[in-house]
Scaffold this active site. Structure first.
Site: not given
Ligand code: MRU
Length: 357
Positions: A50, A197, A238, A248-249
């Site tokens: 995150g 996640q 992100d 984003n993810k």
């Molecule tokens: O790979 P991750 O689990 O770090 O990815 C997280 C995400 O894409 C979240 O949506 C993003 O970091 C926002 S968290 C407030």
């Protein structure tokens, strides 16, 4: 707020404790980290993840690195430490901003003890500020939902909650704030392949809070929008480029397209550290590629004795190849509004709104 037992990042002066998010919800275990190297590997292996949580952890990683040194610091050693933490994960811009600030804070300081203190204070301040920003963002998000409606059905992707931040969360923060405003919220959590996640972490947080939540696989959102009234899609981010393109993810872009097709408002929840105005469009955002095995098997969910939590772990033929881009970029025209701690605005308004914060 999560139960104190589930606070993901806990700074203990002598060491850093991280809730190991790779094994949630099956097990609640904290990693005790005492070096920068251990912290970098925890970020890389996604024991913590995150965007905001990665940045905060990175700064505590620097603190641990500095703590193990003594005497005079030479600028080259400081630079090496800063870049090793910076390189741990590339897509979320929060970490780069934090490292840049950490560097600025120790400009001209040459004593490791003093540097340790400066970075420790900065890490603690980041935690406080992130929590406050999330709460303000949550309240701003509530203003986008009709006062006259008592129940909202919301799709979200990945985990953007207390586990991904210093507490409260961004997209999940809006959901928590809606609930606190007396609304009934029904959440549909995309499973979020391959790291899960959504099903492991978001469903867990929602259940802890008593918020009604249904896990859907990433391909089900079109069906859902056809069969139920969905009021909004809320996601985190992100990195946001100056034109509003948003990383984003992986899977967020698909969700944005489906939402547009169905006229469902698509909101990106972001704190100010998500905006990277140095990048004109999303094409310039670096996308992290992760290992193929996260897609072909569930080996990242190995238990401590080395047995797979899933039988054999494998969900594909031996030797099957896979692609694993960890993020995608949702084009700005699919985004109705950004929800931030300093208000809600469209992609076209980014430059103007960022100037005033
Ligand atoms: O790979 P991750 O689990 O770090 O990815 C997280 C995400 O894409 C979240 O949506 C993003 O970091 C926002 S968290 C407030």
């Amino acid at each position: 707020m999560p139960h104190p037992e589930f606070l993901p990042i806990q700074w203990k002066s002598t060491h850093l404790e991280l809730l190991d998010q790779r094994i949630l919800p099956g097990k609640k275990e904290f990693l005790k980290l005492t070096t920068a190297e251990e912290t970098i590997s925890a970020i890389r292996e996604m024991a913590v993840r995150g965007a905001p949580a990665i940045a905060i952890t990175g700064v505590f990683g620097l603190t641990l690195g500095a703590k193990l040194q003594s005497g005079a610091a030479n600028p080259k050693e400081i630079e090496t430490l800063l870049s090793s933490v910076l390189e741990s994960r590339p897509t979320a811009v929060n970490l780069s901003f934090a490292i840049r600030e950490a560097k600025k804070l120790v400009q001209g300081v040459s004593d490791w003890k003093e540097i340790t203190k400066i970075w420790e204070t900065y890490g603690l301040k980041m935690m406080e500020e992130d929590l406050a920003a999330n709460k303000a963002l949550g309240a701003n998000g509530v203003s986008l939902f009709s006062k006259d409606q008592s129940e909202f059905h919301i799709i979200t992707h990945c985990n953007t909650g207390a586990l991904a931040t210093a507490g409260h969360g961004t997209a999940l923060g809006v959901i928590r704030s809606l609930r606190d405003a007396g609304k009934k919220v029904v959440v549909y959590a995309d499973e979020t392949r391959p790291f899960l996640q959504g099903s492991r972490l978001t469903a867990f947080e929602m259940m802890e809070e008593g918020i009604e939540c249904y896990i859907i696989t990433d391909g089900m959102s079109g069906w859902l929008m056809n069969h139920r009234k969905i009021d909004a899609v809320l996601v985190g981010c992100d990195r946001v480029a100056a034109n509003g393109d948003t990383a984003n993810k992986i899977g967020t872009y698909n969700l944005g397209i489906v939402a547009k097709e169905h006229g469902v408002p698509f909101y990106v929840c972001a704190t100010k550290d998500s905006f990277d105005l140095n990048l004109k469009t999303g094409v310039e955002i670096p996308i992290e590629m992760r290992k193929e095995s996260e897609v072909t098997q569930f080996d990242f969910l190995k238990s401590e004795n080395g047995n797979y939590l899933f039988p054999e772990g494998k969900t594909s033929p031996v030797g099957a190849r896979a692609l694993n881009p960890s993020f995608d970029v949702t084009k700005a025209h699919l985004i109705k509004n950004f929800i931030t701690e300093f208000g809600c605005f469209t992609p076209e308004e980014i430059s103007l709104r960022l100037k005033s914060v």
